[in-house]
Each structure stands twice: as structure tokens, then as C-alpha cells.
Design a protein around this motif. Structure first.
Motif, PDB file in Angstrom:
ATOM      1  N   VAL A 157     -16.745  -0.690   6.035  1.00  0.00           N
ATOM      2  CA  VAL A 157     -16.693   0.753   5.795  1.00  0.00           C
ATOM      3  C   VAL A 157     -15.616   1.387   6.671  1.00  0.00           C
ATOM      4  O   VAL A 157     -14.807   2.209   6.211  1.00  0.00           O
ATOM      5  N   PHE A 158     -15.570   1.013   7.943  1.00  0.00           N
ATOM      6  CA  PHE A 158     -14.575   1.560   8.860  1.00  0.00           C
ATOM      7  C   PHE A 158     -13.186   1.026   8.544  1.00  0.00           C
ATOM      8  O   PHE A 158     -12.192   1.750   8.661  1.00  0.00           O
ATOM      9  N   VAL A 159     -13.101  -0.237   8.154  1.00  0.00           N
ATOM     10  CA  VAL A 159     -11.808  -0.826   7.822  1.00  0.00           C
ATOM     11  C   VAL A 159     -11.145  -0.051   6.692  1.00  0.00           C
ATOM     12  O   VAL A 159      -9.955   0.289   6.758  1.00  0.00           O
ATOM     13  N   VAL A 160     -11.908   0.266   5.659  1.00  0.00           N
ATOM     14  CA  VAL A 160     -11.358   0.966   4.493  1.00  0.00           C
ATOM     15  C   VAL A 160     -10.933   2.386   4.862  1.00  0.00           C
ATOM     16  O   VAL A 160      -9.815   2.822   4.529  1.00  0.00           O
ATOM     17  N   LEU A 161     -11.807   3.109   5.561  1.00  0.00           N
ATOM     18  CA  LEU A 161     -11.512   4.508   5.862  1.00  0.00           C
ATOM     19  C   LEU A 161     -10.365   4.660   6.856  1.00  0.00           C
ATOM     20  O   LEU A 161      -9.462   5.474   6.661  1.00  0.00           O
ATOM     21  N   ILE A 162     -10.388   3.873   7.933  1.00  0.00           N
ATOM     22  CA  ILE A 162      -9.303   3.971   8.917  1.00  0.00           C
ATOM     23  C   ILE A 162      -8.021   3.394   8.330  1.00  0.00           C
ATOM     24  O   ILE A 162      -6.920   3.909   8.569  1.00  0.00           O
ATOM     25  N   GLY A 163      -8.145   2.328   7.533  1.00  0.00           N
ATOM     26  CA  GLY A 163      -6.974   1.739   6.890  1.00  0.00           C
ATOM     27  C   GLY A 163      -6.282   2.708   5.950  1.00  0.00           C
ATOM     28  O   GLY A 163      -5.058   2.642   5.764  1.00  0.00           O
ATOM     29  N   ALA A 164      -7.043   3.635   5.349  1.00  0.00           N
ATOM     30  CA  ALA A 164      -6.459   4.608   4.434  1.00  0.00           C
ATOM     31  C   ALA A 164      -5.459   5.527   5.144  1.00  0.00           C
ATOM     32  O   ALA A 164      -4.545   6.070   4.517  1.00  0.00           O
ATOM     33  N   THR A 165      -5.618   5.679   6.470  1.00  0.00           N
ATOM     34  CA  THR A 165      -4.688   6.547   7.210  1.00  0.00           C
ATOM     35  C   THR A 165      -3.329   5.883   7.428  1.00  0.00           C
ATOM     36  O   THR A 165      -2.403   6.528   7.927  1.00  0.00           O
ATOM     37  N   LEU A 166      -3.226   4.596   7.073  1.00  0.00           N
ATOM     38  CA  LEU A 166      -1.910   3.932   7.113  1.00  0.00           C
ATOM     39  C   LEU A 166      -1.036   4.352   5.941  1.00  0.00           C
ATOM     40  O   LEU A 166       0.156   4.031   5.911  1.00  0.00           O
ATOM     41  N   HIS A 167      -1.638   5.063   4.957  1.00  0.00           N
ATOM     42  CA  HIS A 167      -0.948   5.545   3.766  1.00  0.00           C
ATOM     43  C   HIS A 167      -0.290   4.366   3.031  1.00  0.00           C
ATOM     44  O   HIS A 167      -0.955   3.411   2.709  1.00  0.00           O
ATOM     45  N   ARG A 168       1.014   4.420   2.829  1.00  0.00           N
ATOM     46  CA  ARG A 168       1.648   3.368   2.030  1.00  0.00           C
ATOM     47  C   ARG A 168       1.692   2.027   2.745  1.00  0.00           C
ATOM     48  O   ARG A 168       1.967   1.004   2.116  1.00  0.00           O
ATOM     49  N   GLY A 169       1.399   2.022   4.033  1.00  0.00           N
ATOM     50  CA  GLY A 169       1.444   0.766   4.768  1.00  0.00           C
ATOM     51  C   GLY A 169       0.171  -0.044   4.681  1.00  0.00           C
ATOM     52  O   GLY A 169       0.110  -1.162   5.206  1.00  0.00           O
ATOM     53  N   TRP A 170      -0.856   0.493   3.971  1.00  0.00           N
ATOM     54  CA  TRP A 170      -2.150  -0.191   3.961  1.00  0.00           C
ATOM     55  C   TRP A 170      -2.043  -1.578   3.322  1.00  0.00           C
ATOM     56  O   TRP A 170      -2.735  -2.511   3.745  1.00  0.00           O
ATOM     57  N   PHE A 171      -1.175  -1.710   2.296  1.00  0.00           N
ATOM     58  CA  PHE A 171      -1.109  -2.998   1.591  1.00  0.00           C
ATOM     59  C   PHE A 171      -0.565  -4.105   2.502  1.00  0.00           C
ATOM     60  O   PHE A 171      -0.845  -5.284   2.291  1.00  0.00           O
ATOM     61  N   LYS A 172       0.221  -3.733   3.539  1.00  0.00           N
ATOM     62  CA  LYS A 172       0.727  -4.735   4.478  1.00  0.00           C
ATOM     63  C   LYS A 172      -0.398  -5.305   5.348  1.00  0.00           C
ATOM     64  O   LYS A 172      -0.254  -6.395   5.911  1.00  0.00           O
ATOM     65  N   ALA A 173      -1.496  -4.556   5.442  1.00  0.00           N
ATOM     66  CA  ALA A 173      -2.623  -5.004   6.267  1.00  0.00           C
ATOM     67  C   ALA A 173      -3.549  -5.958   5.517  1.00  0.00           C
ATOM     68  O   ALA A 173      -4.356  -6.658   6.145  1.00  0.00           O
ATOM     69  N   VAL A 174      -3.451  -5.994   4.203  1.00  0.00           N
ATOM     70  CA  VAL A 174      -4.382  -6.793   3.407  1.00  0.00           C
ATOM     71  C   VAL A 174      -4.249  -8.276   3.711  1.00  0.00           C
ATOM     72  O   VAL A 174      -5.248  -8.991   3.915  1.00  0.00           O
ATOM     73  N   GLY A 175      -3.021  -8.767   3.752  1.00  0.00           N
ATOM     74  CA  GLY A 175      -2.801 -10.199   4.003  1.00  0.00           C
ATOM     75  C   GLY A 175      -3.383 -10.674   5.324  1.00  0.00           C
ATOM     76  O   GLY A 175      -4.162 -11.640   5.350  1.00  0.00           O
ATOM     77  N   PRO A 176      -3.048 -10.021   6.456  1.00  0.00           N
ATOM     78  CA  PRO A 176      -3.636 -10.430   7.733  1.00  0.00           C
ATOM     79  C   PRO A 176      -5.162 -10.323   7.753  1.00  0.00           C
ATOM     80  O   PRO A 176      -5.829 -11.155   8.371  1.00  0.00           O
ATOM     81  N   THR A 177      -5.690  -9.312   7.076  1.00  0.00           N
ATOM     82  CA  THR A 177      -7.154  -9.159   7.030  1.00  0.00           C
ATOM     83  C   THR A 177      -7.794 -10.367   6.364  1.00  0.00           C
ATOM     84  O   THR A 177      -8.751 -10.956   6.888  1.00  0.00           O
TER      85      THR A 177
END
Length: 458
Positions: A157-177
Motif C-alpha cells: 500500500v505504501f509502495v504504490v502511494l509513495i511511488g506515485a510521487t515519482l511521477h513519470r519515474g515510477w516505471f524505473k522503480a518497477v524492475g528493481p522492486t
């Protein structure tokens, strides 16, 4: 280092009063360190450890600190907690937030009542998410997000909400996650037949304790008459007010996402209908306390008049002092924590567990309803749904039948590889709580004097 030192001191205070579920974690870590098994009891693999990261870290430290073939998971727990607190302190300092915020989290009586579970890892991973989102480092955020999911899957829940504040950079976080979190869950699905810990099914079937809405009213029902409950939750309640003001001003960002995540987490658990175990309240409590402290700090930094800081300088010490009633009258170290619902104290369960080992030998014994501390100290075959996967098929079917179509489908997928040929362990003995004096007399601050009796099964 301040946070690590504070965590070390509080661990010395609480180490003799750990809750029974904390000993479930320690029993897993003990078997991992000594036998390389992911199991609550020796020789019987299980999947009821809610936090793979917590068990793995404690097990690793216990393995590295073995002496003469003996592991010391309680000592390992203290080390892991201090490291987690140090990470929390590092992130807090990097965000330029006041040190008193560390005390508001680390000294919270509810958190200290659940030490042994992953309650120190929660603020550590949450602060990493906020730091890397604030600095807009999506790859580092992804690594922290993977660790967050391994800490507790529901923290997504926190990952999704805080990750949303990365805006267009969120997709770069998917791979490492996925790189960090996915291997364990794939391994668990193939080896244990369940990608999600079996506690999801077990705990939801315990909703009969008070109905589907019991989580929402649980603390009031269990401790609502105790003034310390209000004081314990006051920082989080004030955090909600600060969050509302922050959002009303049109701001969101990582701090806002952290606070909204705390509220969303509470809402998710209310929908799940689980019993009100006190450690379930720790993530929203910690998140709202952290978010409230951060938001108030940022607002005061922007205040034009220095005297605007005065209310906070007065209020924060009062909040810390508000914890004091929960600390008093428990001895040093604590004989029992402020929030406690077990049928026997940790010391009494430990005594019974050691003596039980001599009584049952290699025979399997049915547990009395709480088996974490008994399993840790007995190191024997003590059986219930947490240790014996042969009891799960009926529970899985019951949960699927009682779930809605969407959740039922998810459960079926999760257990698609579960080995339904498993049969329950055949019992030789049964350990039960009885109204009359039996083999052991134990005491609990929550339940009073209790009696345990060992009989032949059947």
C-alpha cells in the motif's frame, strides 16, 4: 547511532516480555540458523512467517553468531532491531527532521509491545521509501520497495502511494522492486504451494472473535478503558490532523503519501476483517506519526514568525511524556508489555516449553492455541495450524467458500500448487488449558491464573 542506541536500550527493557507471535518468528529463525529449514518446528516446513525479511535477517545473524552449535535468536533479534533503528535514524536525518520524531516512533508503547515481529523494520523501510522519493531516485526507491514488500506484503500500500510521487519515474522503480521481492514469492509458490504466507487464511478465519468489523473497534474493545491507549495513539491522531491541513493546502508529495498510506492501510485491514492483534496497528501508527512530525516540521520551517515554533516545542515533549504511564509498574526488564493478550507470560511459557520437551520426547503434541514460545523452548513437534500444513486444506477450502468471487479466485491461484495430499501430523499428546489445576500453573497479565494439562491424544 542515537536511534540504534535507543533501540538497544529498549530491547533490554522488553526482551523478557515478548509476545507469543514474536516467538513464532524466533522459532523460524532458530530452525533456519541451525537446520536450514523454513519451519516453525523441526522437520516440518511451513509458510506462516509473515515477514520473510525479518526471519531471514534474524536467522542470518543467529547463524553467524552460533557458539558450540547453539544459536541465539533473541540476541540476533536485538542486533537486527538496532540495525533497523540505525537505518531509520539515517533516513530521518537525511530528511532533516527533528530527533524527537525518532523517540515518538521508537518509544511508542504499542510498538514496544510487539518487538520480535517486524515492527522496527517498518519505520526503516518506510523512511527509505520517503527519502528516495524525495530525492527522486527511482532505482534506489525500487530496491527499497522490494525490501518493503519482503518486510510485509501488505506494505505494498505504501509502495504504490509513495511511488506515485515519482511521477513519470515510477516505471524505473518497477524492475528493481521485482528483482528484490519476486524471487522469494516465486520460490514460496513452488516450494510451499503458496506465494502469500498462510497466515492470511488462518487469521481471516479468526474473525469469529468479534465479527468482520472487529479490527475497526478492536482497540477500544480490548483496551478502550485504559487511558494509556489514548496517549499511545495521540501522535498518530495529531498526524491525521496535520495531514488533512497539508492536503487542504494543495500539497501531497512523499510525506502526504506516507500519511495517506497509513489511513489506507487501516482501511484495508478493516475490510479484511482480521482480529485486532495489536501489532497490526503498528504500520498505520508509525506512518501517521512519521508523516505528522514531518509535515509539522516543514510547516514551521516556512513560518515567518519564530514564535510559531513554540507550540511544537511544548507539544512534542508532552507527547513523549504521554508514553510514560505505559512504562511504569512493569519492572525492569518488563514482566509483561503494555499491550498483551496471551494466555501466559513469556517466562511461564518458556518454563512449560523446557519441561514439555522432557515429557513428550519425539511424540507430537497438540498445542493449546498459542505455540510460538512453547515451540521455541521445547524444540519439539508441537502442532497447530501454524506449524502443520496438513491442517491447511480444510481451512483453505473454508476461506474460499466464504470469500467473494474476486478474492476467492485470487486464493485459488495462490494455492494452485498446494499439495493437498498432506495429512495432519498424528498426535501422541494434547496440551490444553483447563479450569482445574493440572500439570502447570501459569499467569498472564491479560488472563490471570491459568492451568495447562498434558494428556494422551484421543
Amino acid at each position: 547511532m542515537t536511534a540504534a542506541l535507543l533501540s538497544g536500550l529498549t530491547f533490554l527493557l522488553v526482551k523478557d516480555s515478548l509476545t507469543d507471535d514474536a516467538y513464532i518468528t524466533l522459532a523460524y529463525a532458530k530452525n533456519l540458523a541451525l537446520r536450514g529449514e523454513w519451519a516453525l518446528i523441526p522437520g516440518h516446513p511451513a509458510n506462516t512467517a509473515t515477514s520473510p525479511l525479518n526471519v531471514g535477517l534474524i536467522g542470518l545473524v543467529a547463524f553467524l553468531t552460533r557458539v558450540s552449535g547453539s544459536a541465539h535468536p533473541v540476541l540476533a533479534l536485538g542486533v537486527v532491531n538496532m540495525v533497523a533503528a540505525a537505518v531509520f535514524g539515517w533516513g530521518w536525518a537525511r530528511l532533516r527532521l527533528p530527533a524527537v520524531g525518532l523517540a515518538l516512533v521508537l518509544l511508542n508503547p504499542l510498538l514496544l509491545s510487539a518487538v520480535g515481529l517486524e515492527v522496527l523494520l517498518v519505520p526503516a523501510v518506510l523512511v527509505l521509501l520517503v527519502v528516495f522519493a524525495t530525492e527522486h531516485r527511482p532505482y534506489a526507491f525500487g530496491l527499497a520497495a522490494g525490501l518493503t514488500i519482503l518486510t510485509r506484503l501488505d506494505l505494498i500500500v505504501f509502495v504504490v502511494l509513495i511511488g506515485a510521487t515519482l511521477h513519470r519515474g515510477w516505471f524505473k522503480a518497477v524492475g528493481p522492486t521485482l528483482l528484490v521481492a519476486l524471487p522469494w514469492h516465486v520460490f514460496s509458490w513452488f516450494v510451499f504451494g503458496s506465494a502469500v504466507p498462510d497466515t492470511l487464511v488462518i487469521k481471516q478465519l479468526q474473525r469469529s472473535f468479534g465479527g468482520a468489523g472487529y479490527f475497526k473497534t478492536g482497540l477500544q474493545a480490548m483496551w478502550g478503558q485504559d487511558p494509556k491507549t489514548v496517549l499511545t495513539f495521540l501522535p498518530a491522531e495529531l498526524g491525521v490532523l496535520a495531514l488533512l491541513g497539508w492536503l487542504a493546502s494543495g500539497r501531497f508529495g512523499p510525506f502526504g503519501a506516507l500519511g495517506v498510506g497509513g489511513i489506507a492501510y487501516y482501511a484495508v485491514y478493516s475490510v479484511l476483517g482480521v482480529p485486532p492483534y495489536h501489532w497490526y496497528y503498528v504500520p498505520p501508527l508509525v506512518a501517521l506519526t512519521m508523516a505528522g512530525t514531518a509535515i509539522v516540521t516543514r510547516l514551521l520551517e516556512g513560518a515567518k514568525k519564530p514564535r510559531a515554533r513554540v507550540p511544537a516545542l511544548v507539544l512534542v515533549p508532552l507527547l513523549v511524556a504521554g508514553y510514560l504511564p505505559a512504562f511504569l509498574g512493569r519492572g525492569i526488564p518488563w514482566a509483561y508489555p503494555p499491550y498483551f493478550g496471551n494466555w501466559a507470560s513469556a517466562t511461564d511459557y518458556a518454563r512449560v516449553g523446557r519441561e514439555l520437551a522432557a515429557r513428550v520426547g519425539t511424540g507430537a503434541v497438540g498445542g493449546p492455541g498459542e505455540i510460538g514460545t512453547l515451540a521455541y523452548f521445547c524444540d519439539c513437534t508441537i502442532v497447530d495450524g501454524f506449524s502443520d500444513r496438513g491442517l491447511l486444506p480444510a481451512q483453505i477450502d473454508q476461506r474460499i467458500e466464504g470469500a467473494g468471487p474476486v478474492f476467492a479466485t485470487l486464493l485459488k491461484v495462490n494455492y494452485a500448487r498446494f499439495d493437498r495430499s498432506l495429512r495432519p501430523i498424528k498426535l501422541t499428546y494434547q496440551l490444553s488449558f483447563t479450569t482445574e489445576p493440572g500439570d502447570w500453573t501459569v499467569y498472564s497479565a491479560a488472563k490471570g491464573v491459568q492451568h495447562l494439562t498434558l494428556t494422551r491424544a484421543g
